[in-house]
Design a protein around this motif. Structure first.
Motif, PDB file in Angstrom:
ATOM      1  N   THR A  34      40.325  30.296  38.585  1.00  0.00           N
ATOM      2  CA  THR A  34      41.802  30.666  38.553  1.00  0.00           C
ATOM      3  C   THR A  34      42.821  29.624  39.420  1.00  0.00           C
ATOM      4  O   THR A  34      42.383  29.039  39.963  1.00  0.00           O
ATOM      5  N   ASN A  35      44.073  29.572  38.780  1.00  0.00           N
ATOM      6  CA  ASN A  35      44.990  28.953  39.610  1.00  0.00           C
ATOM      7  C   ASN A  35      46.242  29.905  39.942  1.00  0.00           C
ATOM      8  O   ASN A  35      47.402  29.491  39.848  1.00  0.00           O
ATOM      9  N   THR A  36      45.911  31.168  39.873  1.00  0.00           N
ATOM     10  CA  THR A  36      46.859  32.167  40.272  1.00  0.00           C
ATOM     11  C   THR A  36      46.655  32.357  41.878  1.00  0.00           C
ATOM     12  O   THR A  36      45.731  32.084  42.519  1.00  0.00           O
ATOM     13  N   ASP A  37      47.801  32.974  42.629  1.00  0.00           N
ATOM     14  CA  ASP A  37      47.620  33.337  43.916  1.00  0.00           C
ATOM     15  C   ASP A  37      46.701  34.342  43.993  1.00  0.00           C
ATOM     16  O   ASP A  37      47.071  35.503  43.506  1.00  0.00           O
ATOM     17  N   THR A  38      45.839  34.472  44.629  1.00  0.00           N
ATOM     18  CA  THR A  38      44.620  35.597  44.608  1.00  0.00           C
ATOM     19  C   THR A  38      45.470  36.918  45.214  1.00  0.00           C
ATOM     20  O   THR A  38      44.913  38.027  44.943  1.00  0.00           O
ATOM     21  N   ALA A  39      46.479  36.561  46.131  1.00  0.00           N
ATOM     22  CA  ALA A  39      47.139  37.845  46.576  1.00  0.00           C
ATOM     23  C   ALA A  39      48.005  38.504  45.652  1.00  0.00           C
ATOM     24  O   ALA A  39      47.719  39.430  45.617  1.00  0.00           O
ATOM     25  N   ASP A  40      48.149  38.030  44.395  1.00  0.00           N
ATOM     26  CA  ASP A  40      48.650  38.572  43.338  1.00  0.00           C
ATOM     27  C   ASP A  40      47.770  39.018  42.267  1.00  0.00           C
ATOM     28  O   ASP A  40      47.108  38.483  41.410  1.00  0.00           O
ATOM     29  N   VAL A  41      47.117  40.322  42.706  1.00  0.00           N
ATOM     30  CA  VAL A  41      45.987  40.728  42.078  1.00  0.00           C
ATOM     31  C   VAL A  41      46.192  41.053  40.607  1.00  0.00           C
ATOM     32  O   VAL A  41      45.319  40.903  39.783  1.00  0.00           O
ATOM     33  N   GLN A  47      43.880  36.507  34.536  1.00  0.00           N
ATOM     34  CA  GLN A  47      43.300  35.460  34.213  1.00  0.00           C
ATOM     35  C   GLN A  47      41.890  35.355  34.482  1.00  0.00           C
ATOM     36  O   GLN A  47      41.158  34.698  33.433  1.00  0.00           O
ATOM     37  N   VAL A  48      41.329  36.054  35.049  1.00  0.00           N
ATOM     38  CA  VAL A  48      39.893  36.307  35.122  1.00  0.00           C
ATOM     39  C   VAL A  48      39.409  36.789  33.967  1.00  0.00           C
ATOM     40  O   VAL A  48      38.514  36.109  33.294  1.00  0.00           O
ATOM     41  N   LYS A  49      39.970  37.823  33.503  1.00  0.00           N
ATOM     42  CA  LYS A  49      39.580  38.531  32.187  1.00  0.00           C
ATOM     43  C   LYS A  49      39.765  37.481  31.035  1.00  0.00           C
ATOM     44  O   LYS A  49      38.810  37.235  30.569  1.00  0.00           O
ATOM     45  N   GLN A  50      40.766  36.701  30.955  1.00  0.00           N
ATOM     46  CA  GLN A  50      41.118  35.684  29.985  1.00  0.00           C
ATOM     47  C   GLN A  50      39.939  34.694  30.252  1.00  0.00           C
ATOM     48  O   GLN A  50      39.335  34.109  29.035  1.00  0.00           O
ATOM     49  N   LEU A  51      39.604  34.122  31.271  1.00  0.00           N
ATOM     50  CA  LEU A  51      38.551  33.213  31.176  1.00  0.00           C
ATOM     51  C   LEU A  51      37.326  33.833  31.006  1.00  0.00           C
ATOM     52  O   LEU A  51      36.503  32.832  30.393  1.00  0.00           O
ATOM     53  N   ASN A  52      36.762  34.694  31.345  1.00  0.00           N
ATOM     54  CA  ASN A  52      35.654  35.396  30.986  1.00  0.00           C
ATOM     55  C   ASN A  52      35.473  35.680  29.651  1.00  0.00           C
ATOM     56  O   ASN A  52      34.593  35.402  28.961  1.00  0.00           O
ATOM     57  N   LEU A  53      36.544  36.151  28.855  1.00  0.00           N
ATOM     58  CA  LEU A  53      36.652  36.411  27.396  1.00  0.00           C
ATOM     59  C   LEU A  53      36.442  35.039  26.678  1.00  0.00           C
ATOM     60  O   LEU A  53      35.891  34.993  25.711  1.00  0.00           O
TER      61      LEU A  53
END
Length: 407
Positions: A34-41, A47-53
């Motif tokens: 991911t390239n998001t701020d992990t604090a921004d859940v 994005q995790v869902k998008q990448l996994n999909l």
């Protein structure tokens, strides 16, 4: 007849990471970050869902401060609540030992830790802080990727090797010393982890550089000197076609030599671009080498002066889009459909021949040819399409073929 040589994999230890096996005789796994701020859940979850999909089997997230550590805990809880059994990898630099100690729930929530020996600390603190991170991995029974990087080499080791090299009758080049430093750093760090108590089948090694030939040389050396599972990837591969080509060359050459157990394409996305493109690149590399099948393949004519119409290009695009949309449904109903070959050709020169080699193919009329489009199924001419509905009729034939052959 020329025999096709099946790629013989370099034998490595199998590492279990949640529901994914890396190494051994397991298929080469696809990873992303991911390239998001992990604090921004919320954004990280999306994005995790998008990448996994898109097909990422492991997803790495940045854990760089207290807020990110707390975000990681919440992210895992949310994924679990939604039944998404996606392995999460925590990326640590400089303060990983502190965060893993201060947030045991985060240490447990992650399925693998990514540790860079060059970035765990400085001076006398380096070894103790590395050991603290490994101890947490042992305590929580987690796998660890020991990932060295040419941008953060172990300077003490590099200096030692340069001093030794200067005394040789025929000294090695600076690039050769850099590559040897990477290899030794990875292997020495892995042995330290084993000495602390981490089982060797919990260790994955990587050695990231940004030049293709350097990457190939480093991983060939790692494969020759160890049986640890190996994660492949250029660091800072670049943007657009440059990054894709460099990644495909480096990883493709190594994979064709049987080296590599998990891969990532570290592409620089365009502003607000599609992060999942790095996943699709990895899947296409593996499928092109015949190592894995993810999607039916569409062979399409490149076009020439015989195909001045864009019709076949539009049909190829429509068919690819139809396969992309249909595949999630087909994958659940039709075993083996990912191995299907579809051909969309543009004129009489290669059209019929290429279509016969596919499972199902269509040969469209080129400029000045009769306005008919023969369809070949399993090597035999089965239909002839005419008129304005060729695209939809061919899609219907593809659907029928899938249901009949793979149903």
């Amino acid at each position: 007849m020329v025999a096709l040589n099946k790629i013989k994999r370099h034998i490595t230890q199998a590492v279990q990471v949640r529901n994914i096996t890396i190494g051994g005789d397991a298929p080469v796994a696809v990873q992303s970050m991911t390239n998001t701020d992990t604090a921004d859940v919320d954004r990280t979850y999306d994005q995790v869902k998008q990448l996994n999909l898109a097909g990422s089997e492991l997803v790495r997230v940045t854990v760089n401060n207290d807020a990110a550590a707390i975000g990681t805990i919440k992210l895992r809880e949310r994924l679990d609540a939604d039944g998404l059994d996606i392995p999460l990898v925590g990326c640590f630099h400089y303060n990983g030992h502190t965060l893993l100690n201060d947030y045991p729930e985060m240490a447990e929530a992650l399925d693998k830790y990514r540790i860079n020996p060059g970035n765990v600390g400085f001076g006398k603190k380096r070894d103790s802080q590395f050991e603290q991170m490994i101890e947490k991995a042992v305590e929580h029974k987690k796998a660890v990727r020991i990932g060295v990087n040419w941008g953060s080499l172990d300077q003490a080791l590099a200096t030692k090797l340069m001093d030794e090299n200067s005394k040789l009758d025929v000294p090695l080049s600076a690039d050769e010393i850099m590559r040897e430093t990477l290899v030794q750093s990875a292997l020495i760090s892995a042995q330290k982890a084993v000495d602390v108590g981490l089982p060797s089948n919990k260790i994955i090694l990587s050695a990231k550089v940004s030049r293709v030939q350097d990457l190939i040389s480093v991983y060939q050396a790692l494969a020759e000197r160890s049986d640890y599972a190996l994660h492949l990837g250029l660091t800072e591969a670049g943007m657009g076609s440059k990054g894709i080509v460099a990644t495909a060359l480096a990883e493709g050459i190594l994979l064709s030599q049987g080296i590599g157990d998990t891969i990532r394409a570290s592409l620089t996305p365009e502003p607000n671009g599609d992060r999942a493109i790095e996943v699709r690149v990895c899947r296409e590399i593996l499928q092109s080498l015949g190592l894995r099948s993810f999607m039916p393949e569409v062979s399409a004519c490149p076009g020439c002066g015989r195909t001045t119409s864009t019709y076949f290009q539009e049909l190829a695009q429509d068919i690819q889009r139809h396969l992309d949309v249909s595949m999630p449904i087909w994958a659940k109903k039709y075993a083996g459909v990912e191995d299907m070959k579809v051909a969309v050709m543009g004129c009489i020169v290669n059209g019929p021949g290429e279509s016969k080699h596919a499972d199902i193919g269509i040969s469209l009329p080129g400029t000045g040819e009769s306005p008919v489009a023969p369809v070949f199924i399993d090597g035999k001419k089965a239909h002839t399409l005419r008129g304005d509905n060729i695209a939809s009729e061919f899609q219907g034939l593809v659907d029928q073929y899938v249901a009949k052959r793979f149903g």
